[in-house]
Design a protein around this motif. Structure first.
Motif, short mmCIF file in Angstrom:
data_model
loop_
_atom_site.label_atom_id
_atom_site.label_comp_id
_atom_site.label_asym_id
_atom_site.label_seq_id
_atom_site.Cartn_x
_atom_site.Cartn_y
_atom_site.Cartn_z
N LEU A 15 0.86 -1.47 -0.24
CA LEU A 15 -0.31 0.45 0.23
C LEU A 15 0.83 1.27 -0.19
N CYS A 16 1.86 1.48 0.29
CA CYS A 16 3.11 2.25 0.96
C CYS A 16 3.91 2.47 -0.93
N GLY A 66 7.89 -8.96 -4.57
CA GLY A 66 8.04 -8.74 -6.31
C GLY A 66 6.73 -9.24 -6.20
N GLY A 67 6.44 -10.16 -6.33
CA GLY A 67 4.78 -11.36 -6.46
C GLY A 67 3.45 -10.22 -5.87
N VAL A 68 3.82 -9.65 -4.29
CA VAL A 68 2.62 -9.25 -3.66
C VAL A 68 2.77 -8.09 -4.94
N PHE A 69 3.55 -6.95 -4.70
CA PHE A 69 3.33 -6.47 -5.44
C PHE A 69 2.52 -6.05 -6.80
N VAL A 70 2.77 -6.94 -7.38
CA VAL A 70 2.36 -7.81 -8.89
C VAL A 70 0.89 -7.88 -8.49
N LEU A 71 0.48 -8.30 -7.90
CA LEU A 71 -1.39 -8.51 -7.49
C LEU A 71 -1.79 -7.21 -6.90
N VAL A 74 -2.37 -5.10 -10.55
CA VAL A 74 -3.63 -5.20 -10.43
C VAL A 74 -5.08 -4.99 -10.07
N GLY A 75 -4.02 -5.50 -9.01
CA GLY A 75 -5.98 -5.14 -8.08
C GLY A 75 -6.29 -3.22 -7.68
N TRP A 76 -4.58 -2.36 -7.75
CA TRP A 76 -4.89 -1.23 -8.12
C TRP A 76 -5.44 -1.07 -9.31
N ALA A 77 -5.32 -1.03 -10.14
CA ALA A 77 -5.73 -0.30 -11.23
C ALA A 77 -6.17 -0.73 -11.45
N PHE A 80 -9.02 2.06 -8.90
CA PHE A 80 -8.61 3.64 -9.12
C PHE A 80 -8.89 3.49 -10.50
N ASP A 81 -8.21 2.16 -11.05
CA ASP A 81 -8.03 3.73 -12.47
C ASP A 81 -9.53 2.57 -13.74
N GLY A 82 -10.09 1.49 -13.20
CA GLY A 82 -10.80 0.79 -14.03
C GLY A 82 -10.16 -0.21 -14.91
N PHE A 83 -9.04 -0.16 -15.00
CA PHE A 83 -8.23 -1.92 -15.52
C PHE A 83 -9.54 -2.39 -14.92
N ARG A 84 -9.89 -3.31 -15.95
CA ARG A 84 -10.65 -4.69 -16.35
C ARG A 84 -9.49 -6.32 -16.04
N PRO A 85 -8.63 -7.20 -15.32
CA PRO A 85 -8.50 -7.87 -14.99
C PRO A 85 -8.89 -9.29 -16.01
N ASP A 86 -8.09 -9.78 -16.73
CA ASP A 86 -8.74 -10.67 -17.86
C ASP A 86 -8.09 -12.54 -17.47
N ARG A 87 -9.29 -13.67 -17.73
CA ARG A 87 -8.32 -14.63 -17.20
C ARG A 87 -6.52 -14.84 -16.90
#
Length: 109
Positions: A15-16, A66-71, A74-77, A80-87
């Motif tokens: 989060l930071c 690094g893995g936590v950051f990636v996950l 994606v959740g942040w995007a 906050f940004d309206g990014f819709r993760p695909d499969r």
């Protein structure tokens, strides 16, 4: 219970870092006020401090983070940004989560 503390620290660090990076991005790319960038920079400093609270070594901590950051990114995007993760985003995240579990929690001899 011993699993919850490192996980909570990874989430706090995420989060930071992501929040700080996002605020810097908003300041520099979306013409937000200077205090936005200052707050972002402060959060990035706090991220570096929070990461040191992990009981594992630097390399292991940053490999897992690094893995936590990636996950979390994606959740942040998504939020906050309206990014819709695909499969494939979901599949990649699941694979990363499995890898994180192995690195962090697999019993060692």
């Amino acid at each position: 219970m011993s699993y919850l503390q490192p996980l909570a620290l990874f989430v706090l660090a995420g989060l930071c870092e992501i929040g700080g990076g996002y605020l810097m991005w908003q300041w520099l790319k979306a013409d937000r006020p200077g205090w936005t960038g200052l707050l972002g920079a402060l959060l990035l400093v706090v991220y570096g401090w929070v990461a040191t609270w992990q009981p594992t070594s630097f390399g292991k901590t940053y490999a897992v983070y690094g893995g936590v950051f990636v996950l979390m990114s994606v959740g942040w995007a998504w939020y906050f940004d309206g990014f819709r993760p695909d499969r494939f985003d979901v599949l990649g995240g699941a694979i990363m989560l499995l890898g994180l579990g192995v690195i962090l929690f697999w019993p060692r001899s």
